[in-house]
Structure formats: C-alpha cells, structure tokens
Design a protein around this motif. Structure first.
Motif, mmCIF file in Angstrom:
data_model
loop_
_atom_site.group_PDB
_atom_site.id
_atom_site.type_symbol
_atom_site.label_atom_id
_atom_site.label_comp_id
_atom_site.label_asym_id
_atom_site.label_seq_id
_atom_site.Cartn_x
_atom_site.Cartn_y
_atom_site.Cartn_z
ATOM 1 N N SER A 102 -7.435 -8.671 -3.708
ATOM 2 C CA SER A 102 -6.314 -9.601 -3.672
ATOM 3 C C SER A 102 -5.091 -8.905 -3.100
ATOM 4 N N THR A 103 -4.338 -9.617 -2.267
ATOM 5 C CA THR A 103 -3.132 -9.026 -1.701
ATOM 6 C C THR A 103 -2.052 -8.800 -2.758
ATOM 7 N N VAL A 140 -9.551 -2.614 -4.075
ATOM 8 C CA VAL A 140 -8.276 -2.669 -3.349
ATOM 9 C C VAL A 140 -8.139 -3.953 -2.549
ATOM 10 N N GLY A 141 -9.183 -4.353 -1.883
ATOM 11 C CA GLY A 141 -9.100 -5.536 -1.021
ATOM 12 C C GLY A 141 -9.362 -6.854 -1.723
ATOM 13 N N GLN A 144 -0.978 -7.885 7.537
ATOM 14 C CA GLN A 144 -1.663 -8.479 6.387
ATOM 15 C C GLN A 144 -0.688 -9.210 5.459
ATOM 16 N N ALA A 169 -3.178 -5.292 -4.419
ATOM 17 C CA ALA A 169 -3.698 -4.219 -3.567
ATOM 18 C C ALA A 169 -3.060 -2.873 -3.896
ATOM 19 N N SER A 202 -9.918 7.315 3.070
ATOM 20 C CA SER A 202 -11.151 7.004 2.337
ATOM 21 C C SER A 202 -11.889 8.276 1.942
ATOM 22 N N GLU A 254 -5.023 0.426 -5.362
ATOM 23 C CA GLU A 254 -4.989 1.635 -4.541
ATOM 24 C C GLU A 254 -4.415 2.802 -5.328
ATOM 25 N N TYR A 268 0.844 -1.193 0.000
ATOM 26 C CA TYR A 268 0.000 0.000 0.000
ATOM 27 C C TYR A 268 0.882 1.247 0.000
ATOM 28 N N GLU A 303 -10.562 1.906 -6.522
ATOM 29 C CA GLU A 303 -10.467 1.863 -5.063
ATOM 30 C C GLU A 303 -11.377 0.788 -4.480
#
Length: 227
Positions: free
Chosen positions: A182-183, A179-180, A57, A186, A136, A190, A43, A176
């Motif tokens: 897939s790791t 974003v979550g 994470q 990400a 956010s 983002e 990130y 946006e």
C-alpha cells in the motif's frame, strides 16, 4: 591488535553507524517543506533524490539535504560492514566467518550503489535499477547477518540475545516483503526492513560492551576460600 581487542571497536562502530543514520535521516526529513516528509508514506530513498519536484508513484519529492542522506547511505554501508567484519574475524572461524564477511561485503557494495545512484525515474535509465538492486541486496544481507548472529553461539551472548537477533532479522525480511502492499504504509514497512538491523546493531554493540566490561571485574573477584 590481537583479536580479543577487536570487540570494543566493533561494538563502537555498530553503535556509531545506527546513530549517524537516525540523525542524518531526521535532519534530511526535517528539511522538507513543500510537501513535508512523511515517515509513513515516503520511502527512505526519497531523501536522497536530488531532483526537486519529481513526481513518482503519486509522491512529490523535494529533498534539500539529499547530499547528506546519500552520504549517510554510503557511510552506513561502510560502518556496518566494518563492525560485522571485526566481529566475524574475532569470534567466528571457517565457513561461518567467510559467509558473514561475504554478506557484509555485499551489503557495503549495495549501499554504495544506493548512495551514488538515486531512486528517481528522472535520472538515467540504469540509475533507478542500480539503486533498487543495491538496496534489495543490502537489506537482505543485513537482516540475514542478524539472523546468523542469533543462530551461531560463537558470540557467547545470552539466549535472549540470540532469540532477539533471529526475530528482528526475520521481521525485517518480512516487513520488506510488504513494502509495495500500500502506498499509505510503504515508508513504514520499508523502515521495518531497515530499522531491524539498525536496532540489531545497537543491541549487539551494547551487549558486547557490557560483556567486555564485566569480564575484567569478574577476573578480579577473589575465589571463595573454604572455612
């Protein structure tokens, strides 16, 4: 300073903002050695975490230049909001101006929170919540501003610019949202939500400067004299 003279400073501020972000991010990312920073999986907020060796994470975070990135977060919010407010004060009136200025104000507050409270679970319990909440709000507001800039004709810029503004803002919001997902992606998604308004800033700044340069030249052109 009269309103008509606010466009060049607004354009310059928007351009400066995009440049300082990209440069600060690149410098902070290059400072990572173990592990190296990944634009795809890390990130942007990882660059501002002061706790070296933090595991979060599935990521190991160690950002030697975290102070630089956190400063850039705050500077970004201030510069972007300043540029947008100058544009709104110059080109918009009534409700449209108030809405855009309110979005710019929320954006700068969001990024001040991002810069002051890092995105790590090792900090106080409220720190991560303020960081995520501020980011956010800031991302939502900036992309909404880009969409509004394309929706309003007050900027007096070509149709292609208006289409671009709406598209880049919408893609930023859509990116946006994933974003979550897939790791492994990400960081990519983002950045899609952040680079959207940075790209909008560059295109808007250049477009306004070009328009300002053309107007004096057009005003000096002699009128056609009938034979």
């Amino acid at each position: 300073m009269s309103r008509k003279n606010w466009l060049p400073p607004a354009a310059a501020v928007l351009l400066l903002n995009a440049v300082q972000w990209v440069v600060s991010e690149a410098v902070a990312a290059a400072a990572w050695t173990s592990p190296p920073y990944s634009y795809a999986t890390n990130y942007i907020s990882d660059l501002g975490v002061p706790d070296c060796g933090t595991h979060y994470q599935g990521r190991t975070i160690c950002s030697p230049d975290h102070a630089l990135m956190n400063t850039s977060f705050i500077v970004q919010g201030i510069l972007f909001a300043t540029g947008v407010v100058l544009l709104a004060a110059t080109l918009l009136t009534g409700r449209a101006r108030r809405v855009v200025i309110a979005l710019a104000a929320a954006h700068v507050v969001g990024f001040v929170l991002v810069g002051l409270f890092h995105g790590s679970p090792d900090g106080p319990g409220y720190s991560l919540a303020l960081h995520v909440g501020g980011a956010s709000v800031a991302i939502l507001c900036a992309n909404t501003i880009a969409i509004l800039a394309g929706s309003l004709r007050s900027l007096q810029l070509p149709r292609a610019y208006r289409v671009f503004s709406i598209a880049v803002g919408a893609l930023g919001l859509l990116s946006e949202a994933f974003v979550g997902a897939s790791t492994s992606t990400a960081g990519i998604f983002e950045r899609g939500g952040v680079y959207s308004w940075l790209l909008w800033s560059v295109v808007t700044g250049v477009s306004l400067l070009v328009r300002q340069l053309r107007r004096p030249a057009e005003a000096k052109m002699p009128e056609n004299v009938p034979a």
